[in-house]
Design a protein around this motif. Structure first.
Motif, PDB file in Angstrom:
ATOM      1  N   ASP A   1       0.875  -1.373  -0.214  1.00 27.69           N
ATOM      2  CA  ASP A   1      -0.133   0.013   0.080  1.00 27.69           C
ATOM      3  C   ASP A   1       0.928   1.205   0.053  1.00 27.69           C
ATOM      4  O   ASP A   1       0.445   2.212  -0.662  1.00 27.69           O
ATOM      5  CB  ASP A   1      -0.853   0.179   1.251  1.00 27.69           C
ATOM      6  CG  ASP A   1      -2.137  -0.896   1.000  1.00 27.69           C
ATOM      7  OD1 ASP A   1      -2.380  -1.414   0.091  1.00 27.69           O
ATOM      8  OD2 ASP A   1      -2.652  -1.318   2.128  1.00 27.69           O
TER       9      ASP A   1
ATOM     10  N   HIS B   1       2.720   2.008  -3.252  1.00 31.65           N
ATOM     11  CA  HIS B   1       1.995   2.686  -4.327  1.00 31.65           C
ATOM     12  C   HIS B   1       2.415   4.432  -4.269  1.00 31.65           C
ATOM     13  O   HIS B   1       2.516   4.899  -5.121  1.00 31.65           O
ATOM     14  CB  HIS B   1       0.297   2.312  -4.176  1.00 31.65           C
ATOM     15  CG  HIS B   1      -0.137   2.816  -5.266  1.00 31.65           C
ATOM     16  ND1 HIS B   1      -1.746   3.016  -5.063  1.00 31.65           N
ATOM     17  CD2 HIS B   1       0.045   3.262  -6.401  1.00 31.65           C
ATOM     18  CE1 HIS B   1      -2.175   3.366  -6.200  1.00 31.65           C
ATOM     19  NE2 HIS B   1      -1.200   3.472  -7.039  1.00 31.65           N
TER      20      HIS B   1
ATOM     21  N   GLN C   1      -6.112  -3.210  -5.368  1.00 29.80           N
ATOM     22  CA  GLN C   1      -4.987  -2.633  -5.473  1.00 29.80           C
ATOM     23  C   GLN C   1      -4.567  -2.837  -7.003  1.00 29.80           C
ATOM     24  O   GLN C   1      -4.028  -1.966  -7.596  1.00 29.80           O
ATOM     25  CB  GLN C   1      -3.620  -3.394  -4.735  1.00 29.80           C
ATOM     26  CG  GLN C   1      -3.985  -2.888  -3.321  1.00 29.80           C
ATOM     27  CD  GLN C   1      -2.614  -3.529  -2.543  1.00 29.80           C
ATOM     28  OE1 GLN C   1      -2.321  -4.474  -2.583  1.00 29.80           O
ATOM     29  NE2 GLN C   1      -2.077  -2.645  -1.661  1.00 29.80           N
TER      30      GLN C   1
END
Length: 194
Positions: A49, A52, A86
Motif C-alpha cells: 500500500d 504505491h 490494489q
C-alpha cells in the motif's frame, strides 16, 4: 510509539500527507521508512500500500524508471495475492503514466484492465449488497413473526387469566349460593320443628 505496526502506519500516513502537500522528497523518505518497518514485521499488504504512494512520489520527482519498476513490482504482488482493489488502482496509475509518456497502446491496455477489474469489483459489491439486503429482510421478517407470536401469546395468556378469573368467580358464587341455601334450609327446618 513502540509498536512497529503503528510506526509503519504513521510513517505511511505521513508520506501520504506529504504527497498531498507536494513535498515529494520528504514523502519518499517517509514512505521508505514505512516500507522498511512493514517488511521487518512481514506486513506485505501494508508495504505494498505504501509502495504505491512511494512510486507516485518518485514519479512526481521525475524518477520515472524507478517509479515504473516499483509500480510493476506492486502489480505482480497484487496479482499473485489476488488483491483486486490494489490491482485496479495500480492499472489506473499505469494508464495515466503511460499516457503521459505517449505510449498509448500500453495506456489503453492498463485502462482496459482497470475497467475490467472495476466492473468485476462493482459486481461483487452489488452481489454483497444484495446478500446483505436479503439477510436484513429475512431478519426483519423473522423478528416481525416473533413479535406477532409474542403478541399472540400475550393475548392467549390474558384470555387464560380472564377464563380462570371467571371460573374462580363462578366457583365462589356457587359456594356462596350453597352456603345461603344451607342456611335457608336449616332455618326452614328449625321453623318447621317449632
Amino acid at each position: 510509539p513502540r509498536s512497529p505496526e503503528l510506526r509503519a502506519r504513521l510513517h505511511g500516513q505521513k508520506g501520504y500527507v506529504l504527497i498531498e502537500m507536494e513535498d515529494y522528497s520528504a514523502a519518499v523518505q517517509s514512505c521508505k521508512r514505512s516500507i522498511a518497518l512493514s517488511d521487518s514485521i512481514g506486513d506485505l499488504r501494508g508495504s505494498t500500500d505504501v509502495a504505491h504512494d512511494l512510486a507516485y512520489a518518485m514519479w512526481q520527482l521525475g524518477e520515472r524508471d524507478g517509479a515504473m519498476r516499483l509500480m510493476h513490482q506492486m502489480l505482480a504482488t497484487a496479482v499473485q495475492r489476488n488483491w483486486a482493489e490494489q490491482q485496479q488502482y495500480i492499472h489506473l496509475d499505469l494508464h495515466d503514466w503511460y499516457k503521459e509518456l505517449g505510449r498509448s497502446e500500453q495506456a489503453l491496455l492498463h485502462m482496459s484492465r482497470y475497467s475490467a477489474l472495476s466492473d468485476s469489483l462493482s459486481r461483487v459489491r452489488f452481489s454483497q449488497q444484495i446478500a446483505h439486503s436479503e439477510i436484513a429482510f429475512e431478519t426483519e421478517r423473522k423478528e416481525h413473526r416473533i413479535a406477532e407470536q409474542d403478541q399472540a401469546l400475550r393475548i392467549a395468556e390474558a384470555e387464560d387469566r380472564r377464563k380462570s378469573m371467571q371460573r374462580n368467580l363462578s366457583i365462589a358464587l356457587v359456594a356462596v349460593l350453597l352456603v345461603v341455601a344451607v342456611v335457608l334450609w336449616r332455618s326452614l327446618r328449625i321453623r318447621s320443628r317449632a
